[in-house]
Each structure stands twice: as structure tokens, then as C-alpha cells.
Scaffold this active site. Structure first.
Site: not given
Length: 180
Positions: A109-110
Site C-alpha cells: 500500500i501507498c
């Protein structure tokens, strides 16, 4: 459900976005999984709320003490500093790459896809990330989409990616489905 499955969470000693660690961790636990915190140093890691220090978390093992074969899946939380540090550590990059070599599911994620780029596992895959990584991912051979969650089932392993903390609910649901 992922009852009894052991999931590695790989993080740097400092710089992990706390909510991108704690929410997926809780999601794995709620689904019956056993999360383990893996880092490059023993002791505790320092998480962050963006640029402010957050809580510290106890490391279960260092990346040189474990093998990807011991785990059923891998989660790579974000934060800018976390993957930037991990991608400079050969032992962390090898650990990530090993999950793909073994055909095990991975979730990032991210900014975490920076570590995936360094592990050379994004070529030919479709994923998402924090928007500022889209050029890096495209240059590494990936197809980038601006969506809350992207699940790429290209061989050898399933890859789940999300953009940011706002996407954590969808990310968690996709992680559990991929790890089941």
C-alpha cells in the site's frame, strides 16, 4: 478466512505509516491469521502518522532470521521512508522477491511498491500506489491505475495494491481474499 496462516509484515526500523501497519494487521488477526512483524533490526520499530512520531512496535524477527517459505503471505505497509529504506537493503529486497519466486501472495500500500520495483517484480503487472509513484512503476514495466485497490493475478503470485490510508477498508478485504 485465513485461519492459521502466518503473514509477514515487512517494515523498516523507522518510517512506517502507522495506520497502514495497524489496520491490515488487525484485519489479518480478525480473519484468524497470525501476523509477524519483520524488520532489518531487532527491538522495536518506530511508526509515524505522516511526519509525526506514532507508536513503537516489537519486532518478531529480523529479515535475516526468516525465510519467505515460513510464511503464507507478505504485507508491505507504506509511508515514504519505510519502502525507501527497505529498497536499499539487499536482504529485504531478497525477502520480498522470494515471495514472488515461491508464488505466495503479496500486498503493498501507498509508497510500498518502491520496494517491489527494487525487487524487479512489477514488470508486466497491473497495480496502484500513492500517485507520485506512477512514473516509477511505469518505468519499471508496470501498468498503473488510479483505483482504491488493484488485484493482479499474473503468475507467479497474486499482488494486491492500494493507494493510501483512505483505501484501507478495500485493501483489507482484498488482502483477506487473496491470502485465503
Amino acid at each position: 478466512m485465513i485461519e492459521g496462516k502466518t503473514i509477514a509484515f515487512l517494515v523498516a526500523p523507522e518510517g512506517t505509516e502507522q495506520v497502514e501497519l495497524t489496520e491490515p494487521w488487525q484485519t489479518v488477526m480478525n480473519a484468524g491469521g497470525m501476523p509477524r512483524l519483520i524488520s532489518t533490526r531487532e527491538g522495536r520499530i518506530q511508526a509515524f502518522h505522516h511526519l509525526d512520531r506514532g507508536d513503537t512496535f516489537a519486532v518478531d524477527a529480523t529479515v535475516d532470521q526468516v525465510d519467505a517459505a515460513q510464511f503464507d503471505g507478505l504485507v508491505l505497509p507504506g509511508g515514504v521512508a519505510n519502502p525507501d529504506f527497505l529498497r536499499t537493503r539487499p536482504e529485504a529486497v531478497r525477502f520480498v522477491r522470494a515471495f514472488f519466486d515461491l508464488g505466495k501472495p503479496v500486498a503493498a500500500i501507498c509508497h510500498a511498491p518502491w520496494t517491489l520495483i527494487e525487487a524487479d517484480v512489477v514488470r508486466g503487472r497491473t497495480l496502484t500506489s500513492w500517485p507520485s509513484l506512477q512514473t516509477d512503476l511505469r518505468n519499471a514495466g508496470a501498468t498503473w491505475h488510479d483505483q482504491e485497490v488493484v488485484v493482479c493475478t499474473s503468475a507467479p503470485s497474486t499482488l494486491v495494491t492500494s493507494r493510501m490510508p483512505d483505501d484501507l477498508k478495500a485493501f483489507g478485504e482484498a488482502v483477506i481474499e487473496a491470502f485465503a
